[in-house]
Design a protein around this motif. Sequence first.
Motif, PDB file in Angstrom:
ATOM      1  N   ASP A  95      36.834  62.104   2.340  1.00  0.00           N
ATOM      2  CA  ASP A  95      37.019  61.167   1.225  1.00  0.00           C
ATOM      3  C   ASP A  95      36.377  61.660  -0.068  1.00  0.00           C
ATOM      4  OD1 ASP A  95      38.372  59.485   2.905  1.00  0.00           O
ATOM      5  OD2 ASP A  95      36.644  58.225   3.361  1.00  0.00           O
ATOM      6  N   GLY A  96      35.572  62.710   0.002  1.00  0.00           N
ATOM      7  CA  GLY A  96      34.942  63.262  -1.197  1.00  0.00           C
ATOM      8  C   GLY A  96      33.908  62.355  -1.832  1.00  0.00           C
ATOM      9  N   VAL A  97      33.174  61.621  -1.009  1.00  0.00           N
ATOM     10  CA  VAL A  97      32.215  60.648  -1.559  1.00  0.00           C
ATOM     11  C   VAL A  97      30.768  61.032  -1.287  1.00  0.00           C
ATOM     12  CG1 VAL A  97      33.861  58.750  -1.397  1.00  0.00           C
ATOM     13  CG2 VAL A  97      32.376  59.240   0.552  1.00  0.00           C
ATOM     14  N   VAL A  98      30.538  62.257  -0.816  1.00  0.00           N
ATOM     15  CA  VAL A  98      29.164  62.678  -0.525  1.00  0.00           C
ATOM     16  C   VAL A  98      28.422  62.921  -1.833  1.00  0.00           C
ATOM     17  CG1 VAL A  98      27.705  64.378   0.621  1.00  0.00           C
ATOM     18  CG2 VAL A  98      29.907  63.717   1.646  1.00  0.00           C
ATOM     19  N   ASP A  99      27.374  62.175  -2.056  1.00  0.00           N
ATOM     20  CA  ASP A  99      26.550  62.324  -3.267  1.00  0.00           C
ATOM     21  C   ASP A  99      25.524  63.427  -3.039  1.00  0.00           C
ATOM     22  OD1 ASP A  99      24.288  61.821  -5.186  1.00  0.00           O
ATOM     23  OD2 ASP A  99      25.659  60.232  -5.818  1.00  0.00           O
ATOM     24  N   PRO A 100      25.353  64.325  -4.020  1.00  0.00           N
ATOM     25  CA  PRO A 100      24.367  65.404  -3.852  1.00  0.00           C
ATOM     26  C   PRO A 100      22.957  64.910  -3.574  1.00  0.00           C
ATOM     27  CG  PRO A 100      25.797  65.854  -5.726  1.00  0.00           C
ATOM     28  CD  PRO A 100      26.104  64.461  -5.282  1.00  0.00           C
ATOM     29  N   GLU A 101      22.654  63.659  -3.954  1.00  0.00           N
ATOM     30  CA  GLU A 101      21.317  63.120  -3.736  1.00  0.00           C
ATOM     31  C   GLU A 101      21.127  62.561  -2.336  1.00  0.00           C
ATOM     32  OE1 GLU A 101      18.972  63.512  -5.963  1.00  0.00           O
ATOM     33  OE2 GLU A 101      20.420  64.507  -7.277  1.00  0.00           O
ATOM     34  N   TRP A 102      22.191  62.454  -1.589  1.00  0.00           N
ATOM     35  CA  TRP A 102      22.079  61.897  -0.242  1.00  0.00           C
ATOM     36  C   TRP A 102      21.387  62.905   0.687  1.00  0.00           C
ATOM     37  CZ3 TRP A 102      27.557  59.492   0.998  1.00  0.00           C
ATOM     38  CH2 TRP A 102      27.775  58.419   0.124  1.00  0.00           C
ATOM     39  N   ASP A 103      20.674  62.358   1.662  1.00  0.00           N
ATOM     40  CA  ASP A 103      19.997  63.218   2.628  1.00  0.00           C
ATOM     41  C   ASP A 103      20.983  63.998   3.488  1.00  0.00           C
ATOM     42  OD1 ASP A 103      17.559  62.342   1.718  1.00  0.00           O
ATOM     43  OD2 ASP A 103      17.315  60.803   3.277  1.00  0.00           O
ATOM     44  N   ILE A 104      22.182  63.444   3.698  1.00  0.00           N
ATOM     45  CA  ILE A 104      23.132  64.123   4.593  1.00  0.00           C
ATOM     46  C   ILE A 104      23.667  65.416   3.998  1.00  0.00           C
ATOM     47  CG2 ILE A 104      23.875  61.945   5.643  1.00  0.00           C
ATOM     48  CD1 ILE A 104      26.469  62.232   4.017  1.00  0.00           C
ATOM     49  N   THR A 105      23.443  65.642   2.701  1.00  0.00           N
ATOM     50  CA  THR A 105      23.894  66.917   2.133  1.00  0.00           C
ATOM     51  C   THR A 105      23.178  68.086   2.800  1.00  0.00           C
ATOM     52  OG1 THR A 105      22.261  66.719   0.348  1.00  0.00           O
ATOM     53  CG2 THR A 105      24.482  65.919  -0.095  1.00  0.00           C
ATOM     54  N   ASN A 106      21.974  67.839   3.308  1.00  0.00           N
ATOM     55  CA  ASN A 106      21.260  68.887   4.035  1.00  0.00           C
ATOM     56  C   ASN A 106      21.981  69.259   5.319  1.00  0.00           C
ATOM     57  OD1 ASN A 106      19.162  69.030   2.142  1.00  0.00           O
ATOM     58  ND2 ASN A 106      18.041  67.360   3.121  1.00  0.00           N
ATOM     59  N   ASP A 107      22.635  68.259   5.936  1.00  0.00           N
ATOM     60  CA  ASP A 107      23.396  68.548   7.154  1.00  0.00           C
ATOM     61  C   ASP A 107      24.524  69.535   6.858  1.00  0.00           C
ATOM     62  OD1 ASP A 107      21.772  66.681   8.362  1.00  0.00           O
ATOM     63  OD2 ASP A 107      23.231  65.049   8.179  1.00  0.00           O
ATOM     64  N   PHE A 108      25.195  69.334   5.726  1.00  0.00           N
ATOM     65  CA  PHE A 108      26.291  70.219   5.356  1.00  0.00           C
ATOM     66  C   PHE A 108      25.780  71.611   4.992  1.00  0.00           C
ATOM     67  CE2 PHE A 108      28.192  66.042   4.745  1.00  0.00           C
ATOM     68  CZ  PHE A 108      29.467  66.221   5.245  1.00  0.00           C
ATOM     69  N   ARG A 109      24.650  71.673   4.282  1.00  0.00           N
ATOM     70  CA  ARG A 109      24.102  72.980   3.893  1.00  0.00           C
ATOM     71  C   ARG A 109      23.652  73.767   5.117  1.00  0.00           C
ATOM     72  NH1 ARG A 109      21.044  69.790  -0.268  1.00  0.00           N
ATOM     73  NH2 ARG A 109      22.321  69.805  -2.177  1.00  0.00           N
TER      74      ARG A 109
END
Length: 308
Positions: A95-109
Motif C-alpha cells: 500500500d506504500g504507507v510505511v513511514d520512515p519514522e516507524w520502527d518497522i522500517t528497521n525490519d525492511f532494512r
Amino acid sequence: MDDPISKLPKYVFRRANGSCRYKRNVHKALRELILKATVCRQLGYRYDEAIRRLPVVHAKVEALFDQERSTPNSVRAKSIVRERLDEWHAEVFADGVVDPEWDITNDFRELAIELEGSTPPEVVRQVGSARLSPEPMTLHKVLSDYYAYKCDDSVGNKALKTRMAPNSVLRTVGVIKTAMNHVIIENDLEQRNVFQGIKIKGAGASKDDRLPMTDDQLEMLLPEYQANPTAYALLVSLADTGARLAEIVGLEAQDLDLATGCLHIRHNSLRRLKTKSSDSSRLCSQIPTQSSHSRPDLWAVMQPPPCS
C-alpha cells in the motif's frame, strides 16, 4: 553402427560416470535474477531414459526462464516481504504507507541486508526503502499481457461465462459500466471506472452469428406451431417482417393497420423500443399478402388455423 550417445541432443552432456545431464547457459539479462551462469538438471544414467526425460526437463527450464523474465521486481519484493516477514508487513509495503519514522522500517532494512548478493539489486533496493517502484511499460510487457489475454481465461470465462454466452456477458458488464460512470460523474469522484477496460474473450460478431432460417427450415417448423394459433401467428409475423421478438410480442391492436396491411413498430404501453431507429411509425413495414412459399399470409393466420 554409430554409438547413439556420440550424437547427443542439444543441451545434453554425458558425465564421466556415464550419466546424462541437461546443461543450459543462462542469458546475461537473466543472471542477476537466477544468480547463476548455468542451469543443470540430471537426466538419468541410460541413454533411453535421458531422451525420454529431455522434453519435460527442457520445458521446465524454458518455463523458469519465461517466469523470471516476466516477473516484475515489485512482485518479487512483495513476495519476499510476505515470506520473510509477515502478511501485515507485506500489506503496508504494497500500500506504500510505511513511514520512515516507524520502527518497522528497521525490519525492511535488515531484510535488505540479508538479501544482498542473493537477490537482484533492484529488489533489494525496494525492500530496503520500504517503497515499491512502478514497473516501466515495456514492449515485452505489452506483448506478454496481450498474449495472456488471448490464451488464458479472461473475466468472462472465469465468472459470468459459466452461465452466459460471451456477448451476453458483454452486455451485462456494459450495464455495470454505465452505472459506474453515472455514479462517478454525479458524485464528482476522482477515480477511473474499473469496468471501463474489461475485455470479454469470445464476445463480438462473427460471420456465422444470427444466420437467418432457411426456407426449408421454416417449412419444417410451421406445422409444429399450427395447434397453437397465437404461437403460429407470432412465428409467421417474425418470419415475414424480420422484426425482433419483443417488437412482435409487444404489439397492441392499435399497432396493426388491417386496411393497409402494415405493422407499426413503435413505443407503446407494453414496451419501449430497443433503439430510436427501430421506430417505424411513419414508415411502416408492409406485410406481403402472399409469401414465396405459398404460406397463408399474415392476416389469414390471425384466425386459428384448421387442426387436423
